[in-house]
Design a protein around this motif. Structure first.
Motif, PDB file in Angstrom:
ATOM      1  N   LEU A  55       0.828  -1.203   0.000  1.00  0.00           N
ATOM      2  CA  LEU A  55       0.000   0.000   0.000  1.00  0.00           C
ATOM      3  C   LEU A  55       0.868   1.261   0.000  1.00  0.00           C
ATOM      4  CD1 LEU A  55      -2.868   1.152   0.142  1.00  0.00           C
ATOM      5  CD2 LEU A  55      -2.715   1.031   2.634  1.00  0.00           C
ATOM      6  N   VAL A  56       1.961   1.240   0.747  1.00  0.00           N
ATOM      7  CA  VAL A  56       2.860   2.399   0.799  1.00  0.00           C
ATOM      8  C   VAL A  56       3.523   2.623  -0.559  1.00  0.00           C
ATOM      9  CG1 VAL A  56       4.911   3.370   1.899  1.00  0.00           C
ATOM     10  CG2 VAL A  56       3.255   2.086   3.264  1.00  0.00           C
ATOM     11  N   ILE A  57       3.994   1.536  -1.178  1.00  0.00           N
ATOM     12  CA  ILE A  57       4.615   1.653  -2.503  1.00  0.00           C
ATOM     13  C   ILE A  57       3.619   2.212  -3.507  1.00  0.00           C
ATOM     14  CG2 ILE A  57       5.580   0.324  -4.420  1.00  0.00           C
ATOM     15  CD1 ILE A  57       6.791  -1.559  -2.290  1.00  0.00           C
ATOM     16  N   PHE A  58       2.390   1.721  -3.471  1.00  0.00           N
ATOM     17  CA  PHE A  58       1.348   2.220  -4.372  1.00  0.00           C
ATOM     18  C   PHE A  58       1.107   3.713  -4.136  1.00  0.00           C
ATOM     19  CE2 PHE A  58      -3.021   3.201  -5.474  1.00  0.00           C
ATOM     20  CZ  PHE A  58      -3.145   2.637  -6.729  1.00  0.00           C
ATOM     21  N   GLY A  59       1.085   4.115  -2.875  1.00  0.00           N
ATOM     22  CA  GLY A  59       0.848   5.523  -2.557  1.00  0.00           C
ATOM     23  C   GLY A  59       1.936   6.428  -3.092  1.00  0.00           C
ATOM     24  N   PHE A  60       3.201   6.026  -2.939  1.00  0.00           N
ATOM     25  CA  PHE A  60       4.294   6.859  -3.421  1.00  0.00           C
ATOM     26  C   PHE A  60       4.417   6.814  -4.942  1.00  0.00           C
ATOM     27  CE2 PHE A  60       5.549   7.051   0.962  1.00  0.00           C
ATOM     28  CZ  PHE A  60       6.210   8.271   1.053  1.00  0.00           C
ATOM     29  N   PRO A 101       2.607  11.601  -6.159  1.00  0.00           N
ATOM     30  CA  PRO A 101       2.866  12.466  -7.326  1.00  0.00           C
ATOM     31  C   PRO A 101       1.658  13.279  -7.763  1.00  0.00           C
ATOM     32  CG  PRO A 101       3.834  10.302  -7.669  1.00  0.00           C
ATOM     33  CD  PRO A 101       2.986  10.204  -6.428  1.00  0.00           C
ATOM     34  N   ILE A 102       0.455  12.696  -7.656  1.00  0.00           N
ATOM     35  CA  ILE A 102      -0.751  13.436  -8.038  1.00  0.00           C
ATOM     36  C   ILE A 102      -1.049  14.543  -7.029  1.00  0.00           C
ATOM     37  CG2 ILE A 102      -3.257  13.247  -8.301  1.00  0.00           C
ATOM     38  CD1 ILE A 102      -2.795  10.439  -9.440  1.00  0.00           C
ATOM     39  N   ALA A 103      -0.946  14.210  -5.744  1.00  0.00           N
ATOM     40  CA  ALA A 103      -1.315  15.167  -4.703  1.00  0.00           C
ATOM     41  C   ALA A 103      -0.369  16.366  -4.666  1.00  0.00           C
ATOM     42  CB  ALA A 103      -1.331  14.463  -3.342  1.00  0.00           C
ATOM     43  N   PHE A 104       0.919  16.141  -4.935  1.00  0.00           N
ATOM     44  CA  PHE A 104       1.907  17.216  -4.797  1.00  0.00           C
ATOM     45  C   PHE A 104       2.506  17.644  -6.134  1.00  0.00           C
ATOM     46  CE2 PHE A 104       1.801  14.997  -0.732  1.00  0.00           C
ATOM     47  CZ  PHE A 104       1.691  16.044   0.162  1.00  0.00           C
TER      48      PHE A 104
END
Length: 261
Positions: free
Chosen positions: A106-111, A116-119
């Motif tokens: 889940l962490v890998i998917f988030g990063f 990238p989308i959020a920031f």
């Protein structure tokens, strides 16, 4: 019946049960189906060069990057958690508990996708680099706790002796505490390295170019193209080639530490 005789009989029964279990598995298994679907030498020959030159190489490179990054960040977190400054302790504790509680996938998917989308941030190395950052973030949380335990295991008398000689607290930590702490935690850190080797298989979720594939992704793609599971068996053997020497090293280090004590 003498206790020694009873012990020999019990051991003989256990050996016999083990042998019978192995024989039963061999008799029940379909040898021809196993050979055709999992041990096809022609498929192995087609897969082998890339398995070494691409997949195994990338797995080792990703492991070194993730372990080095996790070790550096984990050391900082461990020192923060032991800091007398409250906000540092709270921040380190929150980080460690958060990323030890979340699945690495889940962490890998988030990063790889959410951050990238959020920031509006483009990670170095593209999707593979983003996945590695996620792996570093997770491994650092576990390594931090390992290093913290090692620091706390160093006898307090050595710290007091160093300070009585006029050493500053920061220099005492660097020159006296940390060298001993790392000797103490070398076996668990090596175990963490083995875990990271296997966790590189989770990087597939970030998406990879053909030349960036690690062992599991390479084998999975080969299975799809060859319609045969032999590449998975080969990837499993390659993981063992990489990890077994490390697990033996852990056992040797633990024996050495016991003799030292």
């Amino acid at each position: 019946m003498k206790p020694s005789t009873r012990k020999r009989l019990s051991r003989g029964v256990l050996y016999a049960i083990f042998v019978l279990a192995v024989v039963a598995v061999v008799l029940v298994a379909d040898g021809e189906a196993i050979r055709t679907n999992f041990l096809d030498l022609d498929v192995a020959a087609e897969t082998f060069p890339g398995l070494i030159t691409i997949a195994a190489k990338n797995t080792v490179v990703y492991t070194v990057i993730a372990f080095a990054g996790g070790l550096l960040l984990g050391l900082v977190l461990a020192l923060m958690k032991l800091s007398p400054v409250g906000p540092y302790r709270w921040a380190a504790t929150a980080y460690i508990e958060l990323f030890r509680g979340l699945p690495a996938l889940l962490v890998i998917f988030g990063f790889a996708f959410a951050v990238p989308i959020a920031f509006e941030w483009r990670p170095p190395g593209g999707s593979t680099g983003a996945g590695l950052i996620g792996l570093i973030i997770v491994s650092a949380a576990y390594i931090a706790e390992t290093i913290r335990a090692g620091i706390e295991a160093v006898p307090k008398g050595q710290v007091e002796a160093a300070r009585s000689l006029g050493m500053r607290p920061s220099w005492t930590m660097v020159s006296v505490v940390l060298p001993q702490a790392f000797r103490i935690v070398t076996p668990p850190l090596t175990n963490e390295l083995v875990i990271i080797i296997k966790d590189t298989s989770l990087l597939f979720i970030a998406g990879m170019a053909l030349g960036d594939r690690e062992l599991t992704t390479f084998a999975r793609d080969a299975v799809s193209s060859q319609a045969n599971a032999t590449p998975l068996v080969m990837a499993a053997l390659m993981y063992l080639v990489i990890t077994l020497p490390l697990t033996q090293l852990v056992a040797k280090l633990e024996r050495h530490n016991k003799r030292g004590r």
